[in-house]
Motif scaffolding. Structure first.
Motif, short mmCIF file in Angstrom:
data_model
loop_
_atom_site.label_atom_id
_atom_site.label_comp_id
_atom_site.label_asym_id
_atom_site.label_seq_id
_atom_site.Cartn_x
_atom_site.Cartn_y
_atom_site.Cartn_z
N TRP A 49 0.86 -1.18 0.00
CA TRP A 49 0.00 0.00 0.00
C TRP A 49 0.90 1.23 0.00
CZ3 TRP A 49 -3.70 -1.68 4.52
CH2 TRP A 49 -4.76 -2.42 3.99
N THR A 57 -6.70 7.46 4.04
CA THR A 57 -6.72 7.49 5.51
C THR A 57 -6.74 8.92 6.03
OG1 THR A 57 -5.43 5.46 5.42
CG2 THR A 57 -5.55 6.56 7.54
N TYR A 183 -6.25 -1.06 10.12
CA TYR A 183 -4.84 -1.25 10.44
C TYR A 183 -4.64 -1.96 11.77
CZ TYR A 183 -4.39 2.27 6.83
OH TYR A 183 -4.48 2.94 5.65
N ARG A 189 1.59 -6.89 11.91
CA ARG A 189 2.15 -5.56 11.63
C ARG A 189 2.24 -4.78 12.94
NH1 ARG A 189 3.90 -6.05 6.28
NH2 ARG A 189 2.39 -7.37 5.23
N TRP A 192 1.20 -1.00 13.47
CA TRP A 192 -0.22 -0.61 13.51
C TRP A 192 -0.97 -1.27 14.66
CZ3 TRP A 192 -0.69 -2.32 7.74
CH2 TRP A 192 -0.09 -1.37 6.92
N MET A 197 -4.67 3.48 18.11
CA MET A 197 -4.75 3.91 16.71
C MET A 197 -5.99 4.76 16.43
SD MET A 197 -2.96 3.81 14.00
CE MET A 197 -1.98 2.42 13.48
N VAL A 333 1.14 4.72 6.69
CA VAL A 333 0.79 3.51 5.95
C VAL A 333 2.04 2.75 5.52
CG1 VAL A 333 -0.30 2.67 3.84
CG2 VAL A 333 -1.43 4.40 5.22
N GLY A 336 4.23 0.73 8.11
CA GLY A 336 3.73 -0.56 8.58
C GLY A 336 4.37 -1.72 7.84
N LEU B 153 -5.68 -6.08 1.03
CA LEU B 153 -5.80 -6.10 2.48
C LEU B 153 -5.24 -7.43 3.02
CD1 LEU B 153 -6.76 -4.66 4.98
CD2 LEU B 153 -9.08 -5.36 4.52
N ALA B 156 -1.55 -7.20 3.58
CA ALA B 156 -1.21 -6.50 4.82
C ALA B 156 -1.48 -7.40 6.02
CB ALA B 156 -2.02 -5.21 4.93
#
Lengths: 390, 254
Positions: A49, A57, A183, A189, A192, A197, A333, A336, B153, B156
């Motif tokens: 991303w 975001t 996130y 990750r 995040w 957050m 972003v 992460g 997604l 991630a």
């Protein structure tokens, strides 16, 4: 009311044609992206991303910040916000439209976007984000437009609008909370994976959104007949100051937990942001700029004598906006993904095409905002003109 | 000219016949095409794999070649666009928490095959907004390449880096297209599917079949007498980032 957007000065038309040029350019590059694939961007297997999702975001925050006007005006009857609440709602509308566009251009298979609705997946946060964002867009278009039309006819808005406006308050909180959950719920990750957050997102949103609105009000005051009033702008400035302080505080909390615990999965990302990792330092200068701007803005906004000066206030608001854009629209972003779950450090740099598409979407948002504000200014002038004659 | 009632009935009758006749005359060759080559499907309550990388000869990439050949995995020749289903990583990269400076030299040099962990509790399935990533009854985490919208997604969400995006059209970069497995389009995500297409015709996964040293053992985790269960009960093994609660089903014997 729409016809009012068709009348304007020479400057207005130059601005409109400038925006249309940027939009056309962005659209041209989007066609190239459609043809080639997302490989045209700087995103990679490791950093999957980039600029698009980061803008999304950041802009969800701008959209949510309309609540900072709606809440004082409708819940506390804070009359100074009476005239500019509609400006906040229209800002939210154009921000949500930009959000939707940024998610859309980030899709590898945009023609299949309706699959999100055809095969709804309630366990997916992205599914819920689609629901809250479209709902928020609808609420703000309806309330903003109805209230302005009624103001124009100098009649009170219909009674069914009030519940909708009250609904928009928790709804605004929800859009940014759900966006944070995209996130904050991912197991691998560490950067995040933090319960703060969503609060952090809201704090930075309530600083950057009203800061942008102050800038817009100062522009309107200078170039049009509309003046938001000193009281409204100064109250907004205080909101920015408090929210900015909360935002800085939350980031410091993150830094404490990461660096005092020294758990690599958390600390390494922050090291990358502020010091660089193994010679990879692409974001370091940006992040320090963001930090310096944030503290400078906080200084300007907390000293009343300086804050009351329009020039200094404008400077502080630009600082806040740029600082938080770097933090959320650039750093949050990408970092992460750095380092990756396999401890690889792959950096990310957006490509020219990616930047052109990004600017194109920003121009779409500004274009919609300009039309809305143009209509708003014309309607306001008519109302104040009639009242002046009486 | 307006068609008469008689003409209409004629056309309708012919149309119906044209639909019915072929199915009556051609069942023999049509059925033949539908039979699946190979044996009975392999089934399990939960598929898993054990990997003993100490058996891997230096420089051997047989499992990777077999998998990527069977599944039309493209080779873009750059790490940015790279698509991979199974590949090798150093011990320190695959097991960052179990790695330290005093590790045995041979272990430091070890090249572990890594692939999708076919998690029993897969985050990628949870986050997918279109259910194009889903889990089968036998635990295999699979993808529908025709439903995926390419939102990434799942990339991630995967804590193993097991997923790849087709950042551009993969077809020109496939060395030799295997007609028995679909190729992908640009803009969709893909990953290891535990060779569900081979299991369906009674064959073990391509990587397992290709390994001459038997470093990869595939089987039913829920069957207490399966080869894989006996192996992981007798030999100490690790799973990648098991602390995350994903319940990975690839067991590394160390």
């Amino acid at each position: 009311m729409l016809e009012k957007a068709l009348k304007g000065s020479r400057g207005y038309w130059i601005w409109i044609s400038f925006l249309l040029t940027v939009i056309t350019l962005g659209f041209f590059f989007y066609l190239r992206q459609l043809d080639y694939g997302l490989g045209i961007t700087g995103m990679s297997r490791d950093v999957s991303w980039g600029l698009y999702i980061a803008q999304f975001t950041f802009l969800v925050g701008i959209a949510a910040s309309a609540v900072m006007l709606v809440l004082p005006y409708y819940l506390h009857d804070y009359k100074a916000f009476g005239k500019i609440t509609i400006l906040g709602e229209f800002l939210a509308v154009s921000a949500v439209i930009m959000c939707v566009l940024f998610v859309f251009v980030d899709l590898g298979q945009p023609s299949r976007v309706l699959n999100v609705m055809l095969y709804p997946a309630p366990t997916s946060i992205l599914f819920w984000d689609m629901i809250v964002l479209s709902g928020y867009l609808l609420i703000n278009i309806v309330t903003g437009w109805i209230v302005l039309s009624c103001d124009r006819k100098e009649i009170p808005p219909p009674s069914w609008v009030k519940p909708l406006i009250y609904l928009s308050i928790p709804w605004a909180i929800s859009i940014h909370t759900v966006t944070a959950f995209i996130y904050a719920g991912l197991p691998g990750r560490g950067f995040w994976l933090t319960a703060i957050m969503a609060p952090r997102f809201l704090a930075s949103a309530f600083a950057s959104g009203p800061a942008l609105l102050i800038i817009l009000c100062l522009i309107l005051k200078r170039y049009t007949s509309f003046d938001a009033g000193v009281k409204a702008i100064q109250t907004l400035a205080k909101i920015v100051a408090y929210a900015l302080a909360a935002s800085i505080f939350f980031v410091l909390m993150e830094l404490f937990t990461a660096f005092y615990s020294q758990i690599p999965e958390h600390a390494r990302h922050f090291s990358y942001l502020f010091a660089g990792l193994e010679g990879h330092t692409k974001l370091v200068a940006w992040m320090w700029t963001s930090a310096v701007l944030a503290f400078a803005a906080l200084g300007i906004l907390t000293i009343p004598q300086i804050r009351r000066n329009d020039g200094w206030l404008a400077v502080a608001c630009v600082f806040v906006f740029v600082s938080l854009w770097i933090e959320k629209g650039l750093g949050l972003v990408v970092t992460g993904f750095i380092p990756s779950p396999l401890e690889t450090i792959t950096e990310y740099v957006p490509t020219g095409a990616e930047i052109a598409i990004t600017l194109g979407i920003w121009a779409v948002g500004l274009f919609i905002l300009t039309l809305f504000y143009r209509i708003f200014v014309a309607v306001r002038r008519d109302i104040d003109g009639t009242n002046g004659r009486n | 000219m307006k068609p008469s009632r008689r003409d209409f009935l004629k056309i309708a009758g012919m149309s119906t016949l044209s639909l019915v006749v072929p199915t009556i005359i051609s069942p023999a060759w049509a059925k033949e095409k539908l039979t699946i080559p190979g044996g009975e499907p392999l089934t399990a309550k939960r598929w898993g794999m054990a990997i003993d990388a100490s058996k891997c000869p230096a420089g051997c990439v047989d499992c990777i070649t077999a998998c990527h050949g069977a599944h039309n995995v493209p080779d873009f020749g750059n790490p940015k666009d790279e698509v991979k289903w199974i590949w090798q990583e150093k011990f320190a990269a695959a097991f960052p928490n179990e790695s330290h400076p005093y590790l045995q030299e041979s272990r430091k040099q070890l090249r572990l095959p890594v692939l999708c962990n076919q998690c029993a509790n897969p985050p990628c399935v949870r986050v997918c907004p279109t259910k194009s990533t889903f889990q089968r009854q036998d635990g295999i985490v699979m993808m529908d390449y025709h439903r995926c919208i390419g939102c990434r997604l799942c990339m991630a969400a995967c804590p193993y880096g097991a997923r790849s995006m087709n950042y551009r059209d993969p077809q020109p970069f496939i060395r030799k297209i295997n007609p028995d497995f679909p190729t992908r389009t640009k803009g969709v995500v893909e990953k290891c599917n535990f060779c569900e297409e081979r299991l369906a015709i009674g064959l073990k996964p391509a990587c397992v079949a290709a390994c001459k040293k038997k470093a990869l053992v595939f089987g039913d985790m829920e069957n207490p007498r399966s080869e894989i269960r006996l192996l992981i009960e007798n030999r100490f093994n690790l799973r990648r980032r098991a602390s995350l609660g994903t319940q990975p089903q690839i067991y590394y014997i160390v």
